[in-house]
Structure formats: structure tokens, C-alpha cells
Motif scaffolding. Sequence first.
Motif, short mmCIF file in Angstrom:
data_model
loop_
_atom_site.label_atom_id
_atom_site.label_comp_id
_atom_site.label_asym_id
_atom_site.label_seq_id
_atom_site.Cartn_x
_atom_site.Cartn_y
_atom_site.Cartn_z
N ALA A 1 0.82 -1.21 0.00
CA ALA A 1 0.00 0.00 0.00
C ALA A 1 0.85 1.26 0.00
CB ALA A 1 -0.93 0.01 1.21
N SER A 2 2.09 1.18 0.49
CA SER A 2 2.95 2.36 0.56
C SER A 2 4.41 1.92 0.56
CB SER A 2 2.65 3.17 1.82
OG SER A 2 2.97 2.42 2.98
N LEU A 3 5.30 2.88 0.33
CA LEU A 3 6.72 2.59 0.38
C LEU A 3 7.18 2.29 1.80
CD1 LEU A 3 8.25 5.16 -2.15
CD2 LEU A 3 7.79 2.74 -2.49
N THR A 4 6.50 2.85 2.78
CA THR A 4 6.83 2.54 4.18
C THR A 4 6.62 1.06 4.46
OG1 THR A 4 6.19 4.78 4.84
CG2 THR A 4 6.31 3.09 6.57
N GLU A 5 5.53 0.51 3.98
CA GLU A 5 5.27 -0.92 4.15
C GLU A 5 6.32 -1.75 3.41
OE1 GLU A 5 1.85 -4.23 2.93
OE2 GLU A 5 1.42 -2.07 2.78
N LEU A 6 6.69 -1.31 2.20
CA LEU A 6 7.69 -2.05 1.42
C LEU A 6 9.05 -2.01 2.10
CD1 LEU A 6 8.50 -3.58 -1.12
CD2 LEU A 6 8.81 -1.40 -2.28
N ASN A 7 9.46 -0.87 2.64
CA ASN A 7 10.76 -0.78 3.30
C ASN A 7 10.81 -1.61 4.57
OD1 ASN A 7 12.46 0.84 1.64
ND2 ASN A 7 11.21 2.62 2.14
N ALA A 8 9.67 -1.77 5.24
CA ALA A 8 9.65 -2.67 6.40
C ALA A 8 9.92 -4.11 5.95
CB ALA A 8 8.30 -2.57 7.11
N MET A 9 9.39 -4.50 4.82
CA MET A 9 9.68 -5.83 4.27
C MET A 9 11.15 -5.94 3.87
SD MET A 9 6.21 -6.00 1.94
CE MET A 9 6.72 -7.48 1.05
N VAL A 10 11.70 -4.88 3.28
CA VAL A 10 13.10 -4.89 2.86
C VAL A 10 14.02 -5.06 4.07
CG1 VAL A 10 14.93 -3.44 1.90
CG2 VAL A 10 12.74 -3.61 0.74
N ASP A 11 13.71 -4.38 5.18
CA ASP A 11 14.53 -4.53 6.38
C ASP A 11 14.54 -5.98 6.87
OD1 ASP A 11 15.03 -1.84 6.28
OD2 ASP A 11 13.50 -1.29 7.75
N GLN A 12 13.40 -6.64 6.81
CA GLN A 12 13.34 -8.04 7.23
C GLN A 12 14.11 -8.93 6.27
OE1 GLN A 12 12.07 -9.26 10.14
NE2 GLN A 12 13.07 -11.15 9.45
N TRP A 13 14.02 -8.65 4.98
CA TRP A 13 14.78 -9.43 4.00
C TRP A 13 16.29 -9.30 4.24
CZ3 TRP A 13 11.50 -7.25 -0.61
CH2 TRP A 13 10.24 -7.86 -0.60
N ASP A 14 16.74 -8.10 4.59
CA ASP A 14 18.16 -7.90 4.87
C ASP A 14 18.62 -8.75 6.04
OD1 ASP A 14 18.36 -6.14 2.79
OD2 ASP A 14 18.31 -4.32 4.02
N LEU A 15 17.77 -8.85 7.07
CA LEU A 15 18.12 -9.69 8.21
C LEU A 15 18.15 -11.16 7.82
CD1 LEU A 15 16.06 -7.97 11.06
CD2 LEU A 15 18.53 -7.87 10.70
N ASP A 16 17.19 -11.58 7.01
CA ASP A 16 17.15 -12.98 6.59
C ASP A 16 18.36 -13.35 5.74
OD1 ASP A 16 14.73 -13.12 7.88
OD2 ASP A 16 13.52 -12.88 6.06
N ASP A 17 18.86 -12.41 4.94
CA ASP A 17 19.99 -12.70 4.06
C ASP A 17 21.29 -12.92 4.84
OD1 ASP A 17 18.50 -12.70 1.82
OD2 ASP A 17 19.09 -10.72 1.10
N GLU A 18 21.33 -12.52 6.09
CA GLU A 18 22.54 -12.75 6.87
C GLU A 18 22.78 -14.24 7.11
OE1 GLU A 18 22.67 -10.58 10.47
OE2 GLU A 18 22.62 -8.59 9.52
N GLY A 19 21.78 -15.05 6.91
CA GLY A 19 21.93 -16.48 7.14
C GLY A 19 22.46 -17.26 5.95
N ARG A 20 22.66 -16.64 4.80
CA ARG A 20 23.14 -17.39 3.64
C ARG A 20 24.66 -17.29 3.50
NH1 ARG A 20 23.63 -14.54 -1.43
NH2 ARG A 20 23.39 -12.28 -1.15
N ARG A 21 25.22 -18.21 2.73
CA ARG A 21 26.66 -18.27 2.49
C ARG A 21 26.96 -17.83 1.06
NH1 ARG A 21 25.74 -22.58 5.97
NH2 ARG A 21 27.20 -22.72 7.73
N LEU A 22 28.05 -17.11 0.89
CA LEU A 22 28.47 -16.64 -0.43
C LEU A 22 29.47 -17.62 -1.01
CD1 LEU A 22 28.97 -12.82 0.24
CD2 LEU A 22 27.00 -13.96 -0.76
N ARG A 23 29.14 -18.14 -2.20
CA ARG A 23 30.03 -19.04 -2.93
C ARG A 23 30.55 -20.17 -2.04
NH1 ARG A 23 30.97 -13.88 -4.44
NH2 ARG A 23 32.72 -13.66 -3.01
#
Length: 551
Positions: free
Chosen positions: A274-296
Motif C-alpha cells: 500500500a505504501s513505500l513505508t510498508e515495502l521498506n519494512a519488508m526490505v529490512d526483514q529481507w536484509d536480516l534474513d539474508d545474513e543467514g546465507r553463504r556466499l560461494r
Amino acid sequence: MGNSQSKVELYAAIRRDHRMGMSLRALQRTHNVTWRTVRRALDGQWPEPRKKQRRKESRLDPYKPLIDGMLRADLDAPPKQRHTAQRIYDRLVEGHEADDISYSMVRVYVKDCRKEIRRQAGVGPDAMFVPQTHLPGAEAEVDFGDVHVMLAGKMTKVYLFSMRLSYSGKAVHRVFASCGQEAFFEGHVHAFRVLGGIPRGRIRYDNLRAAVERVLGLSRARVENDRWTAFRSHWGVDAFYCRPGIEGAHEKGGVEGQIGYYRRNHFVPVPEVASLTELNAMVDQWDLDDEGRRLRSRTRTIGEYFAQEQPLLRPLPREVFETGRWFTPRVNRFAQVTVRCNSYSVPVRFIGRQLRVLLHANDLVVYDGRTVVAHHERLSGRGESRLVLDHYLEALLRKPGAFPGATALEQAKAAGKFTPVHEAWWAAARAAHGEAAGTRALIEVLLLGRHMEHEHVVAGLAAAHRAGALTADAVALEARKAAEGETFTEPVKPAPGRAIQPQGETGGTVTFMSDWKLSHLPPDNRPLPSVAHYDQLLKRHGRTAGEKEGS
């Protein structure tokens, strides 16, 4: 290669089972093969590699020498006057009557052949990359990438800011309506605060207009924007500008690949918000989730490497740097201010005055001195307007005829602020009181939104409409009851002459404000007034009169 490997494993399994005592027929059934395959495996033979299939002849084969000749001639031609695949196809059709080939065949061949011819001529060497080592807390990369989202029901192009630490691979993202300087600055501030520090070394950038005004030749020297120079001086950023074009993209390949990964994994399917504020809240959670993956081939996760890198970052400065840009427009006769070719409404009492406007990447704030008088979501296009119906209510009270066609009303409907409940109550009020009086009553109801929640006003409108109460004070009372969560099993009786006949199927009973106030007074336990003391005066007055008659 895969098929050959599977046959080798099959032969080895057959031999192993045979050594365990399994018969030939059992081997055929167990491995689902013919007796000839079992016999070859037991005889010590290994499967032969699959023969390469003979390439089928193509209708383009007779014309390939001609295409090669045109591409070799392009080696000496000016860059802007070389053959394209379309031009080669046209020449083959016109000059060599190659009607049996298609453009797609030519395009595919030209794409591969051009690179090979330039490589053989020494003009276009194969790409060469030198491995780099990044120290913890030393370097980072920044870039913008465009993504599409379903924003408030409309497919919208937005811009994804990304800052990636080179050592750990920890990335911070932020979505903005534009990729201008305000978004560039706010993305940095958000990333530094999330990371808890600033890289001690350099940060790699493209030659963005938000930072660079002019590229000086082929050198690394740049003429920087003054605000960007002040910004990076405040935060202690050491900027390194990559070369223009595709060559520069390789110099910050980490963030380029990060944006691609983020777009494919988090923006597919297209998010609906509904808004960019809602989207950025999702982006912040995605950033935290990405800390669990391994690079190469790394043995630890991004989060584990970042935990090692974070203490080595430079601490944040204590002072605040204003990332927004100030403007001082004058309010026009439509109660609007114009900023960056877009118009935003303010209360009508400010018409003709000069106000201060602070423009951020995603929003815009209008000040009268230090008082905020309007707050809007920023428009990303040109020539657009964002109007708030509440800003025009005082003027519409004087001019109710302008209400039905007001642009602010249409935008309020599109945003869901002016609901079908408003429409129904307004229609009933106009039918009962006339166009002007009914519209004024609705505007008085809309003014309630300045000190009551929107949901409560809508609930009050619905209750008043069911009971046929078409006055603003009845809506105010029902809205207050909705806010307080009150329920009345025995409604208060209205005063004489003020009874309301229910309308519609559901009906209802509405209490007027004055009756409601009387019903909420505390009980009066005082004794009733008495005039007994005045009887003495009457008796005395009576005796005096009798005496006068006797005399």
C-alpha cells in the motif's frame, strides 16, 4: 558426461552384486538392464563415451564466409559506421538473394562471430580479472537498481539503493520513489545506522549526478556536487569513482551482483504493497534474513563475517546532517505549493503566504515557522498534484457548490478516505435538506476528522444513516460512542418533537447530543424543594386581611 558417469556407476554396481553371489538373471532384474549389459560389465569392459552427433547443415552455411568478410571489414571502419545484424541481413537478401534465411539466424551467428573475429585480430581481448582481497571494515560499494512493485494497486517503478560491505558481503537496502540526491543521501544514512559504523577505507561509486557534476577526461578526477562534498565530509566518506560504462561496472561487481540477486529473490513475484513505508519494512526483514546465507564457497554465513567486521567500522558522528532540501515557495490561489514541478495542497488560510518546504526522498513537509502545516508523500513524476480534502473544508463551507467536482474529493475517493458510507449519508442529507444544506452538513462531518479517528467517523456515519439522523451532531455522538466502545441496551428517549423515524431495513435509534449529555449526569439525591416556610406568610397575610374587614 552425466550419462557416461551414470553408466560407470551402473557397471560398478553390477560387479559388486555379482561378487556377492547374485545370478546373471537376478542382476538383469535388479538393475533393469539387458543380459548384454551385464555380460559387458562382468567382462571388465567400461562404457564408451557417447559419440558426438554430427552437426546438421544450416541454410546459413553458404553465407557465413560473406558475413565473416563484412565483420572483418568493420575492424577498420568508424565505430558508428559498422555493420549491425540487421544491415548484414539486408545486404544478404538484396545482394545475394538469400531469401531462404531469417534475421534471427543472422543475429545469433553475428553475436558469436563478431567477438571471435575481434579476438583473433587482437582488438577485443578476452576479459581479464585480477582477484582482490578486501580487509574487514575497509571497503564498501554503493549503487542504485530499478525494480517494479504493485504500489497501491498500480504498477510503479521504484529505485533500490544498496550499500554492500566488500569483506562480509553484508548489504543494506532501501526503496525510494526516485534516485535523486535526497534518496542518495538518505540511503547512506540508513545504511550507516543499520551497519553501526562507516567503512574506514573507500566506498566505490558510479558517476551518479547526485555526486558528480563532471567527469574530467579519462582520469579518476571528478568535479563533485557541493552538497555531496559537504555530506561525505560530515560522515567521513572516502569516495572512489569507477570508470564510466561497462568497464566501471566490473570495478564494483559485488554490489552489481547483489542487486541482481536481491531483485530475483525478493521482488519475484512482484510485491503488492500500500505504501513505500510498508515495502521498506519488508526490505529490512529481507536484509536480516539474508545474513543467514553463504556466499560461494565460504565456510561461514554473511552474518558471522559481519559480526567480525562490524567492530572495525568507524563510529558514527554525533551531529545530524539534514539530508532533505529546503524550498520557500509561495502558496497560490488554489492553496497549493509547487516543488520540483509538482503541486501539493496546504490549508486555505495560507493562500498568498510564503512557506518553508523540506523535500525528502519519499515525503514532503510544509512548515509555517516551526509548525508543520502539511505532510505529503512525494510525487515522482512531473506536472502531478497531491491534494488533501481537509485543507479545503473551510472554503467549501462557504462554497458548497464546488464540493462535488473538487479534485481533492476525487483523490480522497481514490485513496479510500471518502468511502461509500460518506456517499450514502451525503445523498440522504441532500434529499432531506437540499443540495447546499446537505453538502454543508457533510462538510461539518468531515471536520470531525481533525480530532477523531477516521474509522470512528465512518462508524458514526453508518449508524446515523441507518437511523435517518442527518445532522452533524448525531454523527459526532455516534462516532464518540464507537470510539468509547459504548453499547446502550435501553436508548435514551429523545426530547418531545425530536423523535426520529428509522429508515432502511435495519433501522436504529440515535440519541441527540443534548439528550446524551443529560442521560450521563450523576444521580441527583437532594430532597425535593418545599414551600412550607412560605405558608406562614400566607397565614399572616390572611389574618391581616380579616382584621381589616372586622374593623
